[in-house]
Structure formats: structure tokens, C-alpha cells
Design a protein around this motif. Sequence first.
Motif, PDB file in Angstrom:
ATOM      1  N   ARG A 131      37.644  46.610  47.410  1.00 33.70           N
ATOM      2  CA  ARG A 131      36.799  45.506  46.997  1.00 33.70           C
ATOM      3  C   ARG A 131      37.659  44.257  46.858  1.00 33.70           C
ATOM      4  O   ARG A 131      38.862  44.358  46.563  1.00 33.70           O
ATOM      5  CB  ARG A 131      36.102  45.805  45.660  1.00 33.70           C
ATOM      6  CG  ARG A 131      35.139  46.983  45.713  1.00 33.70           C
ATOM      7  CD  ARG A 131      33.917  46.664  46.568  1.00 33.70           C
ATOM      8  NE  ARG A 131      32.937  47.748  46.555  1.00 33.70           N
ATOM      9  CZ  ARG A 131      32.917  48.751  47.426  1.00 33.70           C
ATOM     10  NH1 ARG A 131      33.820  48.804  48.383  1.00 33.70           N
ATOM     11  NH2 ARG A 131      31.977  49.684  47.342  1.00 33.70           N
ATOM     12  N   SER A 132      37.053  43.092  47.050  1.00 31.43           N
ATOM     13  CA  SER A 132      37.847  41.857  47.014  1.00 31.43           C
ATOM     14  C   SER A 132      37.111  40.758  46.270  1.00 31.43           C
ATOM     15  O   SER A 132      35.892  40.786  46.108  1.00 31.43           O
ATOM     16  CB  SER A 132      38.170  41.390  48.433  1.00 31.43           C
ATOM     17  OG  SER A 132      36.984  41.019  49.111  1.00 31.43           O
ATOM     18  N   LYS A 133      37.884  39.773  45.855  1.00 26.90           N
ATOM     19  CA  LYS A 133      37.331  38.593  45.163  1.00 26.90           C
ATOM     20  C   LYS A 133      38.133  37.371  45.620  1.00 26.90           C
ATOM     21  O   LYS A 133      39.365  37.364  45.571  1.00 26.90           O
ATOM     22  CB  LYS A 133      37.463  38.771  43.648  1.00 26.90           C
ATOM     23  CG  LYS A 133      37.133  37.524  42.816  1.00 26.90           C
ATOM     24  CD  LYS A 133      35.645  37.226  42.784  1.00 26.90           C
ATOM     25  CE  LYS A 133      35.350  35.963  41.963  1.00 26.90           C
ATOM     26  NZ  LYS A 133      35.678  36.129  40.531  1.00 26.90           N
ATOM     27  N   THR A 134      37.422  36.357  46.081  1.00 23.94           N
ATOM     28  CA  THR A 134      38.067  35.102  46.450  1.00 23.94           C
ATOM     29  C   THR A 134      38.297  34.276  45.186  1.00 23.94           C
ATOM     30  O   THR A 134      37.368  34.094  44.384  1.00 23.94           O
ATOM     31  CB  THR A 134      37.196  34.312  47.435  1.00 23.94           C
ATOM     32  OG1 THR A 134      37.017  35.094  48.629  1.00 23.94           O
ATOM     33  CG2 THR A 134      37.855  32.990  47.809  1.00 23.94           C
ATOM     34  N   LEU A 135      39.518  33.807  45.005  1.00 21.71           N
ATOM     35  CA  LEU A 135      39.872  33.047  43.809  1.00 21.71           C
ATOM     36  C   LEU A 135      39.369  31.610  43.918  1.00 21.71           C
ATOM     37  O   LEU A 135      39.274  31.051  45.020  1.00 21.71           O
ATOM     38  CB  LEU A 135      41.387  33.049  43.612  1.00 21.71           C
ATOM     39  CG  LEU A 135      42.064  34.422  43.512  1.00 21.71           C
ATOM     40  CD1 LEU A 135      43.571  34.241  43.376  1.00 21.71           C
ATOM     41  CD2 LEU A 135      41.510  35.200  42.338  1.00 21.71           C
ATOM     42  N   LEU A 136      39.088  31.017  42.785  1.00 19.30           N
ATOM     43  CA  LEU A 136      38.690  29.616  42.771  1.00 19.30           C
ATOM     44  C   LEU A 136      39.831  28.746  43.281  1.00 19.30           C
ATOM     45  O   LEU A 136      39.635  27.807  44.051  1.00 19.30           O
ATOM     46  CB  LEU A 136      38.295  29.188  41.355  1.00 19.30           C
ATOM     47  CG  LEU A 136      37.842  27.742  41.180  1.00 19.30           C
ATOM     48  CD1 LEU A 136      36.580  27.477  42.009  1.00 19.30           C
ATOM     49  CD2 LEU A 136      37.586  27.433  39.711  1.00 19.30           C
ATOM     50  N   ASN A 137      41.059  29.077  42.858  1.00 13.19           N
ATOM     51  CA  ASN A 137      42.265  28.384  43.298  1.00 13.19           C
ATOM     52  C   ASN A 137      43.306  29.412  43.700  1.00 13.19           C
ATOM     53  O   ASN A 137      43.434  30.458  43.055  1.00 13.19           O
ATOM     54  CB  ASN A 137      42.835  27.513  42.173  1.00 13.19           C
ATOM     55  CG  ASN A 137      41.856  26.460  41.697  1.00 13.19           C
ATOM     56  OD1 ASN A 137      41.386  25.644  42.488  1.00 13.19           O
ATOM     57  ND2 ASN A 137      41.529  26.481  40.415  1.00 13.19           N
ATOM     58  N   PRO A 138      44.088  29.149  44.754  1.00 17.91           N
ATOM     59  CA  PRO A 138      45.163  30.081  45.122  1.00 17.91           C
ATOM     60  C   PRO A 138      46.115  30.295  43.957  1.00 17.91           C
ATOM     61  O   PRO A 138      46.370  29.375  43.168  1.00 17.91           O
ATOM     62  CB  PRO A 138      45.875  29.364  46.286  1.00 17.91           C
ATOM     63  CG  PRO A 138      44.849  28.421  46.838  1.00 17.91           C
ATOM     64  CD  PRO A 138      44.032  27.980  45.662  1.00 17.91           C
ATOM     65  N   SER A 139      46.648  31.501  43.841  1.00 12.89           N
ATOM     66  CA  SER A 139      47.498  31.812  42.688  1.00 12.89           C
ATOM     67  C   SER A 139      48.602  32.789  43.066  1.00 12.89           C
ATOM     68  O   SER A 139      48.459  33.590  43.980  1.00 12.89           O
ATOM     69  CB  SER A 139      46.646  32.421  41.563  1.00 12.89           C
ATOM     70  OG  SER A 139      47.452  32.791  40.461  1.00 12.89           O
ATOM     71  N   ASP A 140      49.716  32.693  42.323  1.00 17.72           N
ATOM     72  CA  ASP A 140      50.775  33.696  42.402  1.00 17.72           C
ATOM     73  C   ASP A 140      51.099  34.234  41.004  1.00 17.72           C
ATOM     74  O   ASP A 140      52.103  34.912  40.801  1.00 17.72           O
ATOM     75  CB  ASP A 140      52.037  33.126  43.062  1.00 17.72           C
ATOM     76  CG  ASP A 140      52.604  31.934  42.284  1.00 17.72           C
ATOM     77  OD1 ASP A 140      52.090  31.627  41.191  1.00 17.72           O
ATOM     78  OD2 ASP A 140      53.571  31.314  42.769  1.00 17.72           O
ATOM     79  N   ALA A 141      50.248  33.913  40.037  1.00 20.59           N
ATOM     80  CA  ALA A 141      50.497  34.287  38.647  1.00 20.59           C
ATOM     81  C   ALA A 141      50.081  35.728  38.388  1.00 20.59           C
ATOM     82  O   ALA A 141      48.966  36.131  38.724  1.00 20.59           O
ATOM     83  CB  ALA A 141      49.738  33.354  37.707  1.00 20.59           C
TER      84      ALA A 141
END
Length: 418
Positions: free
Chosen positions: A307-317
Motif C-alpha cells: 500500500r502507498s501514500k503520496t506525501l503532501l511534501n517530499p521528505s527524508d525525515a
Amino acid sequence: MTAGKQKGRVIFHIDMNSFYASVEMAYDPSLSGRPLAIAGNAKERKGIVVTCSYEARARGVKPPMPLWEAKRICPELIVKAPNFDRYRSSSKEMFQVLREYTDLVEPVSIDEGYMDLTQTPYRDQAYETAVKIQKRLQKELLLPSSIGIAPNKFLAKMASDMKKPLGITILRKREVPQLLWPLDISEMYGVGQKTAEKLKTLQIEKIGDLAAADEHALKQLLGINGPRLKRRANGIDLGEVDPDRIYEFKSVGNSSTLPYDSTDERELTGLIDKLSVSVSNRLKRKEVMASKIFIMIRYADWTNITRSKTLLNPSDAADEIANEAKALFKRHWRGNAVRLLGVTGTDLVKRKEAVKQLDLFSFQEDAKEEPIQKLMEKLNEKYGTDLIQKGIKIVKKESNTSGTSFNKDFFQDGRKDQ
């Protein structure tokens, strides 16, 4: 490859045969001719056959078979744990041999790659050159290979799969209807199980069906990949052999098999936290950010869900990755015993190119930082770019944990700085 006024390209695809097992046999000749399997976690219940010798395959062993099943089928099976340092070393030696014939060598993975011989003296002796390369790899490195020769990368890849081990196959575009079209669609390079299932909803069972399929219908079904697959089914592939492509990567992920099947939510979410930290560290090391987070759940009965979710903003945290991954897990976990969990960041963007989309929740925080950003920009403008940066860039060395990665880490130390 016949000469003419307009000569086509001459592309090789080199595919090492049962690479890990062959490398082990090269280091220990007593293993030659015997059924050998390379298995991750060979001493644990989660052992899976990564690859095996052709002698083992002849007895029914094949990856990714569970180790217990492989031993049941072939009691005399010799099992060795992977030695990735050894495989990387052999891989580099293999590619060094290939680069003696052309600078245009594109590694695809640790054990396969493309060569473009079009602008070399070897182009008119393509078959003879393939024989020399194959013999050299066998003699100097004790490693068997199969080689496909064709006017483009797709056909070269399909050709190298036609004769294994130690095969050399020339596949010309005019031979595509005869040799490729009768094959099942699942045998086409670039068509995985899920794509094959989708194509069969359009009554596309053979590669020839795909070659004749309606392009509009394919695009509706598979997006831009549909027309591209149709072109390949017709023997058309304009992709260049690019030596730098090996340094590109599309995802960063990590997975872990539990030592026992678990239904303990606290334990499972704790594992997701650990996996997310690993993914975060690797994203930072690569200086990229993930726009989408995937989780994989493998249950005790070996069924998998992703399953996947697209983030509102790209992240590496790590915390953001973990929070999204745990939310996905809690939403889709059926409560059944879990065998393996995986977390992956995909749709990667370079950190410098990541554009933060301001929304009601992040605007206030960003507004506070705006004066600082402007001050930094003015100082850098006056005294030089990157004189002052927010925070300190820390380059972490990736852990030397045994394993391979889709982003081809094993080639990184061989890359020249631009």
C-alpha cells in the motif's frame, strides 16, 4: 551484422549465469558441478534461495524457494550464505573486461549490463567479439555468461535470455515476428506479473498480441508505459547505452523478516520505526527526498500486500516516513500473523530541487523562517554561494550490512566525481 550504407547499432547484453553461485565456485573449485544454493539467513527459518547452480536447478531447486523446501527436494544441496563483498569484487572485474572493448558500458545490476559497439572496430565482428568476451570471462574470472546481440537494448536483453548457460544469440529486428511474437506475454522483458494480468484483460496473451494492440487502449490501461511496451513488442527501442544510468535510482527501501510470526502491534510498529530510520538515513546519504511511501506486509501464509501514500511534501525525515508507514499499516493490517515488513520511499526528488508546497499547516512555520532565508540569500550573494547554509550537511557512510539495493550501491565507489 551486415555492412551497408546505413548501418544499425550493435548492442550487446551480457548476463552472467547464476552469478552468486558461479562466484562461489570460482573461489572454491570443489563446488563445481555440485548442487549449490546461495541463501539469505541460511541457518534461520526465514532462509530463502537467492540463486542456485544449474545442477541444483536440474533437481528442482529455484529462487525464491524457501530453504526448507529446497533441502526437501534436493537433500544433497550445498548451502552457502551470501558474500556480497566477494560478488561486488567479481562484478567490478567483469565490467573492467567489458570496458576494454568500449567506453559505452551500462551496468544494469551486479551481474548484467549493456555494451554499445557501434562506433568501435568490433562492430563488424560482433559474433566473434562476443565469443572472445565470453571465453575471457570464463578463463580469467571462471564465470559463465550469456550474450545477446541486437540492434537495440530490448532485443539484446531478450536475446541473452534465449540460451543459458553459455549462450550467444543474435536477434535481428526482422526476426521479431518469428522468434518473439509467439512467446507468452509474461516472457517479455519489462512485463511483470501484474502488468501481464492487466494486459490479459485486453486479450493480450502473446507478445504478438501486444505488437498489434490498440495504442489508445494500452495507454488507458498502463499510461505512457503502454505505447512503449507496444513499440518494444515490435522490436523498436531507441534507448541509449548510458554508462551513467547506473547511478540513478527510483526508490530507497528496506525490509526485515521477523524471527517468528507476530501479531503484536507494538512489536510490528516498532519494526516499522527501525525500517523508517534506515530509509531516512539512506535518503539523506543520497541527498534525495521521497514523495511517496510504500509499505509491504507479508503474512505467515506468504500472501503479500503493498500500500502507498503520496506525501503532501517530499521528505527524508525518519519520523514523517514512520508516521505515514505506520498509518498505512494500521489501516490495512488484517490482524493476521506477520512474517515480514518493508518500508520504501519512492518518486524520489533531489533535495535541492524539492519544492515545498505551503498549506495551512506548514505556512506559519515557513513564514517564521522566511526572514532567515532572505538573510542567508543576501550573505551568500555578497560573499559567495553556499557560504552560509541552514544546518550542517552531514554525509553519513551507509552501513556495511550484507545485502543489495535497487539503487546499485555496489557501483558507487567506482564513480568519478563530475
